[in-house]
Design an enzyme around this catalytic site. Structure first.
Site, PDB file in Angstrom:
ATOM      1  N   HIS A 191       0.830  -1.206   0.000  1.00 41.00           N
ATOM      2  CA  HIS A 191       0.000   0.000   0.000  1.00 41.00           C
ATOM      3  C   HIS A 191       0.871   1.266   0.000  1.00 41.00           C
ATOM      4  O   HIS A 191       0.625   2.200  -0.756  1.00 41.00           O
ATOM      5  CB  HIS A 191      -0.906  -0.049   1.242  1.00 41.00           C
ATOM      6  CG  HIS A 191      -1.725   1.174   1.421  1.00 41.00           C
ATOM      7  ND1 HIS A 191      -2.832   1.424   0.649  1.00 41.00           N
ATOM      8  CD2 HIS A 191      -1.583   2.234   2.236  1.00 41.00           C
ATOM      9  CE1 HIS A 191      -3.337   2.585   1.008  1.00 41.00           C
ATOM     10  NE2 HIS A 191      -2.608   3.087   1.981  1.00 41.00           N
ATOM     11  N   ARG A 299      -9.609   3.453  -7.030  1.00 39.32           N
ATOM     12  CA  ARG A 299      -9.707   2.623  -5.812  1.00 39.32           C
ATOM     13  C   ARG A 299     -10.646   3.331  -4.846  1.00 39.32           C
ATOM     14  O   ARG A 299     -10.281   4.369  -4.293  1.00 39.32           O
ATOM     15  CB  ARG A 299      -8.317   2.457  -5.192  1.00 39.32           C
ATOM     16  CG  ARG A 299      -7.368   1.576  -5.995  1.00 39.32           C
ATOM     17  CD  ARG A 299      -6.041   1.428  -5.257  1.00 39.32           C
ATOM     18  NE  ARG A 299      -5.236   0.353  -5.783  1.00 39.32           N
ATOM     19  CZ  ARG A 299      -4.186   0.528  -6.592  1.00 39.32           C
ATOM     20  NH1 ARG A 299      -3.842   1.733  -6.974  1.00 39.32           N
ATOM     21  NH2 ARG A 299      -3.478  -0.505  -7.001  1.00 39.32           N
ATOM     22  N   ARG A 334     -13.669   0.799  -9.099  1.00 40.03           N
ATOM     23  CA  ARG A 334     -13.606  -0.542  -8.508  1.00 40.03           C
ATOM     24  C   ARG A 334     -14.420  -0.536  -7.225  1.00 40.03           C
ATOM     25  O   ARG A 334     -14.248   0.358  -6.391  1.00 40.03           O
ATOM     26  CB  ARG A 334     -12.150  -0.910  -8.195  1.00 40.03           C
ATOM     27  CG  ARG A 334     -12.055  -2.272  -7.537  1.00 40.03           C
ATOM     28  CD  ARG A 334     -10.635  -2.699  -7.318  1.00 40.03           C
ATOM     29  NE  ARG A 334     -10.031  -1.973  -6.213  1.00 40.03           N
ATOM     30  CZ  ARG A 334      -8.748  -2.102  -5.881  1.00 40.03           C
ATOM     31  NH1 ARG A 334      -7.947  -2.894  -6.578  1.00 40.03           N
ATOM     32  NH2 ARG A 334      -8.258  -1.440  -4.864  1.00 40.03           N
ATOM     33  N   GLU A 432      -7.131 -11.305 -10.655  1.00 40.01           N
ATOM     34  CA  GLU A 432      -6.004 -11.165  -9.725  1.00 40.01           C
ATOM     35  C   GLU A 432      -5.862 -12.382  -8.811  1.00 40.01           C
ATOM     36  O   GLU A 432      -5.093 -12.366  -7.860  1.00 40.01           O
ATOM     37  CB  GLU A 432      -6.113  -9.863  -8.921  1.00 40.01           C
ATOM     38  CG  GLU A 432      -7.454  -9.594  -8.288  1.00 40.01           C
ATOM     39  CD  GLU A 432      -7.508  -8.248  -7.561  1.00 40.01           C
ATOM     40  OE1 GLU A 432      -6.485  -7.579  -7.424  1.00 40.01           O
ATOM     41  OE2 GLU A 432      -8.605  -7.882  -7.108  1.00 40.01           O
ATOM     42  N   ASN A 455      -0.647  -7.126  -9.042  1.00 39.55           N
ATOM     43  CA  ASN A 455      -0.092  -7.086  -7.675  1.00 39.55           C
ATOM     44  C   ASN A 455      -0.557  -8.306  -6.886  1.00 39.55           C
ATOM     45  O   ASN A 455       0.240  -9.003  -6.255  1.00 39.55           O
ATOM     46  CB  ASN A 455      -0.562  -5.822  -6.944  1.00 39.55           C
ATOM     47  CG  ASN A 455      -0.192  -4.565  -7.678  1.00 39.55           C
ATOM     48  OD1 ASN A 455       0.685  -4.591  -8.535  1.00 39.55           O
ATOM     49  ND2 ASN A 455      -0.840  -3.469  -7.363  1.00 39.55           N
ATOM     50  N   ASP A 456      -1.858  -8.532  -6.933  1.00 43.18           N
ATOM     51  CA  ASP A 456      -2.378  -9.691  -6.209  1.00 43.18           C
ATOM     52  C   ASP A 456      -2.130 -10.984  -6.979  1.00 43.18           C
ATOM     53  O   ASP A 456      -1.918 -12.033  -6.379  1.00 43.18           O
ATOM     54  CB  ASP A 456      -3.875  -9.522  -5.928  1.00 43.18           C
ATOM     55  CG  ASP A 456      -4.104  -8.678  -4.690  1.00 43.18           C
ATOM     56  OD1 ASP A 456      -3.415  -8.918  -3.686  1.00 43.18           O
ATOM     57  OD2 ASP A 456      -4.949  -7.772  -4.731  1.00 43.18           O
ATOM     58  N   ARG A 466       2.657  -9.808  -0.480  1.00 43.91           N
ATOM     59  CA  ARG A 466       3.171  -8.605  -1.145  1.00 43.91           C
ATOM     60  C   ARG A 466       3.668  -7.530  -0.190  1.00 43.91           C
ATOM     61  O   ARG A 466       4.292  -6.569  -0.612  1.00 43.91           O
ATOM     62  CB  ARG A 466       2.109  -8.041  -2.109  1.00 43.91           C
ATOM     63  CG  ARG A 466       0.848  -7.589  -1.440  1.00 43.91           C
ATOM     64  CD  ARG A 466      -0.250  -7.347  -2.463  1.00 43.91           C
ATOM     65  NE  ARG A 466      -0.387  -5.948  -2.798  1.00 43.91           N
ATOM     66  CZ  ARG A 466      -1.414  -5.415  -3.456  1.00 43.91           C
ATOM     67  NH1 ARG A 466      -2.395  -6.190  -3.884  1.00 43.91           N
ATOM     68  NH2 ARG A 466      -1.487  -4.149  -3.703  1.00 43.91           N
ATOM     69  N   CYS A 503      -3.659  -3.305 -14.704  1.00 44.42           N
ATOM     70  CA  CYS A 503      -3.720  -2.150 -13.800  1.00 44.42           C
ATOM     71  C   CYS A 503      -2.855  -2.327 -12.558  1.00 44.42           C
ATOM     72  O   CYS A 503      -2.811  -1.452 -11.715  1.00 44.42           O
ATOM     73  CB  CYS A 503      -5.165  -1.865 -13.405  1.00 44.42           C
ATOM     74  SG  CYS A 503      -5.884  -3.127 -12.365  1.00 44.42           S
TER      75      CYS A 503
HETATM   76  C1  PEP Z   1      -3.701  -5.428  -8.041  1.00 45.85           C
HETATM   77  O1  PEP Z   1      -3.885  -6.294  -7.187  1.00 45.85           O
HETATM   78  O2  PEP Z   1      -2.875  -5.536  -8.970  1.00 45.85           O
HETATM   79  C2  PEP Z   1      -4.443  -4.159  -7.990  1.00 45.85           C
HETATM   80  C3  PEP Z   1      -4.367  -3.294  -8.957  1.00 45.85           C
HETATM   81  O3  PEP Z   1      -5.195  -3.915  -6.893  1.00 45.85           O
HETATM   82  P1  PEP Z   1      -4.595  -3.488  -5.465  1.00 45.85           P
HETATM   83  O4  PEP Z   1      -3.156  -3.145  -5.640  1.00 45.85           O
HETATM   84  O5  PEP Z   1      -5.427  -2.337  -5.013  1.00 45.85           O
HETATM   85  O6  PEP Z   1      -4.808  -4.712  -4.648  1.00 45.85           O
HETATM   86 MG    MG Z   2      -5.610  -6.252  -5.926  1.00 48.33          MG
END
Ligand code: PEP
Ligand code: MG
Length: 578
Positions: A191, A299, A334, A432, A455-456, A466, A503
């Protein structure tokens, strides 16, 4: 001077005094006191010790009246610190000999003991670390009195040093005054990293023990390009970083001016849409200033920043404002991605494993009232622009259909009331979770677009947390497993004739631009400040070359080889990329 190495997550340089979030909550200034002030400052310190100790004795008494000795004894370990002559004498010595202010001396000495206790293998001492933090905070509160500067009301620029920034801490930040971040925890997609990039603030994460190594008021340099944090730099180092900082700022500015109004198009005509990831509605203007063609990931969790559930009006107003700001360009909202690493509200139901627990769309399905309220807000805003709905962390076709059903039912209600909305509001899902990636071909025909949350997806595919700095080196987006999944998702989108957006942070990482382009990704959504650089790369390579690169990458069995190859290819186009 001390140099620490961590994970660079947001480029640029910052030089400012430290604000150590976890231990202080208040701003500490490093100011040398004059010889004539020493005696008075030591007296001020002694007075603060006396008051703090008395506060604790009073508290202990209150608790003992209420609940007997069992709880009141908890205060004894704190009181003991105020009676520890060694610590108190050391602080006085720093005031007398080093001419430190009492606040800075307290911070320095406590930092030393925290570090010492953390290094001891004895569990007893490690448990005492939180006692030390509590005592330090109490002492600082009494020393600073009314002059306290909190994170939300700063008078001077600072660099925030924290274990990790929680979403609620980020929401409190005075964004004009926070010029850099350095954290113990985290990796490229934590984050803190995402927020730093969104705000275009230089940041280094995954430093392990930076909160124990830096005292409030220490001068700190953040080198967000190399991942270095310099604590109390010497004059020569400072001079070097001031020059680097000036050069970098003018480089970024020039790049933006040059590319802002040019399309992201390869010389052989392949066009990529460049959308922005946005955390707060105010960033829509920043996105447009960097040439974004819309918002690809809004977000919406920011609406929870007060720890309270937003009302339908709050939803609607936030989305309408963003949609209008975009003047007809797409706005992909989202729905709440709560839980997991995004804990905004105090959750009474603690989960043993929140990352695999009731988070995201699962949370929405369990709290249908909240979900419906948000959907009403989004649909109402769809009358004011090109609004689209995106569901996070969907793991199956069933969940996709359930989420869509909620949209349809909300639409029916709105239509019955005569409330205006766009009947054709596009609906997409985030890919994801590996199960969704592997069944993207089953899901794609039922939605209007797919958005890959890398990311996820990396976290769940490689089983690498992560935000855990201890496994940050295993977080490898170029892992062959990821390459295969990405290929499969893009192919599913192509067959269903729907766009696939990437994304996650991969979209803004120059290492992967050529690869994603060659794979057939037609939309990227990334932090606004990164758009010009990625656009420059897109404009420098043909689609045919990018496809060749994808072929080559598919041959590597090791993530390290694939990413080294990709970096080398990008460097030949944009030597200043890394
Ligand atoms: C992701 O998981 O790649 C994503 C864009 O969402 P977040 O980073 O908010 O989990
Ligand atoms: Mg995510």
């Amino acid at each position: 001077m001390e140099i620490r190495k961590g994970v660079p997550v947001s480029a640029g340089y910052a030089i400012a005094p430290a604000f150590v979030l976890d231990s202080e909550r208040y701003r500490i200034r490093k100011r040398a006191i004059g010889k004539s002030e020493i005696e008075a400052e030591i007296r001020r310190f002694e007075e603060a010790v006396k008051v703090s100790r008395q506060d604790l004795l009073d508290l202990k008494q209150q608790w003992s009246d209420r609940s007997g000795n069992r709880l009141s004894e908890l205060f004894d370990s704190h009181i003991m610190v105020f009676e520890d002559k060694r610590i108190l004498d050391e602080i006085k010595k720093r005031i007398g000999e080093n001419h430190f202010t009492p606040e800075y001396a307290v911070s320095r000495v406590f930092r030393k003991y925290v570090k010492l206790f953390m290094e001891l293998s004895d569990g007893y001492f490690r448990q005492r670390v939180s006692d030390l933090h509590d005592v330090e905070r109490r002492l600082l509160r009494n020393l600073l009195g009314k002059k306290r500067e909190t994170l939300s009301r700063l008078q001077e620029p600072v660099i925030v040093i924290a274990r990790d920034l929680t979403p609620s801490q980020t929401a409190q930040l005075d964004r004009n005054m926070v010029v850099g971040f350095a954290t113990d925890a985290g990796g490229v997609t934590s984050h803190t990293a995402i927020v730093a990039k969104a705000l275009d603030i230089p940041a280094v994460v995954g430093l392990g023990t930076i909160t124990a190594d830096v005292s409030g008021g220490d001068r700190v340099v953040i080198d967000g390009n190399r991942g270095h944090v310099v604590v109390n730099p010497d004059e020569e180092t400072l001079k070097k970083y001031r020059v680097l900082s000036r050069n970098f700022q003018s480089f970024e500015q020039k790049l933006n001016e040059e590319f802002k109004n040019l399309p992201a198009q390869t010389p052989d005509g392949a066009k990529i849409k460049m959308f922005a990831n946005v955390e707060f509605p105010q960033e829509v203007a920043i996105a447009l200033a960097h040439g974004a063609e819309g918002v690809g990931l809004f977000r919406s969790e920011f609406l929870y920043r007060g720890g309270k559930e937003p009302t339908e009006t709050q939803h609607f107003e936030a989305y309408r404002q963003a949609a209008e700001g975009l003047g007809g360009k797409p706005l992909v909202i989202r729905t709440f991605d709560l839980g997991g690493d995004k804990q905004f509200m105090k959750n009474p139901e603690t989960e043993p494993n929140p990352i695999l627990g009731c988070r995201s769309i699962r949370y929405s399905f369990k709290h249908l009232d909240q979900f419906r309220t948000q959907l009403r807000g989004i649909l109402r805003a769809s009358a004011y622009g090109d609004v689209r709905i995106l569901f996070p962390m969907v793991s199956s076709l069933e969940e996709t259909m359930t989420a869509k059903m909620q949209v349809d039912e909300t639409k029916e209600l709105l239509a019955r009331e005569g409330t205006p909305f766009n009947e054709k509001t596009p609906v997409g899902v985030m890919i994801e979770v590996p199960s969704a990636a592997l069944t993207a071909d089953l899901i794609a025909p039922h939605v209007d677009f797919l958005s890959v949350g890398t990311n996820d997806l990396v976290q769940y595919t490689l089983a690498v947390d992560r935000v855990n700095e201890r496994v940050a080196d295993l977080y490898q987006p170029a892992h062959p497993a990821m390459i295969r999944l990405l290929k499969h998702i893009v192919e599913a989108g192509r067959r269903a004739k729907i766009p696939v957006t990437v994304c996650g942070e991969m979209a803004g990482d120059a290492t992967f631009t050529l690869f994603l382009l060659g794979l057939g990704v037609t939309e990227l959504s990334l932090a606004p400040a990164l758009i010009p650089e990625i656009k420059k790369i897109v404009r420098s390579v043909t689609l045919a070359e990018a496809r060749e690169i994808v072929e080559k990458v598919g041959e590597f069995g090791k993530a390290s080889e694939a990413s080294a190859y990709l970096r080398q290819r990008v460097l030949s186009i944009l030597p200043e990329a890394f």
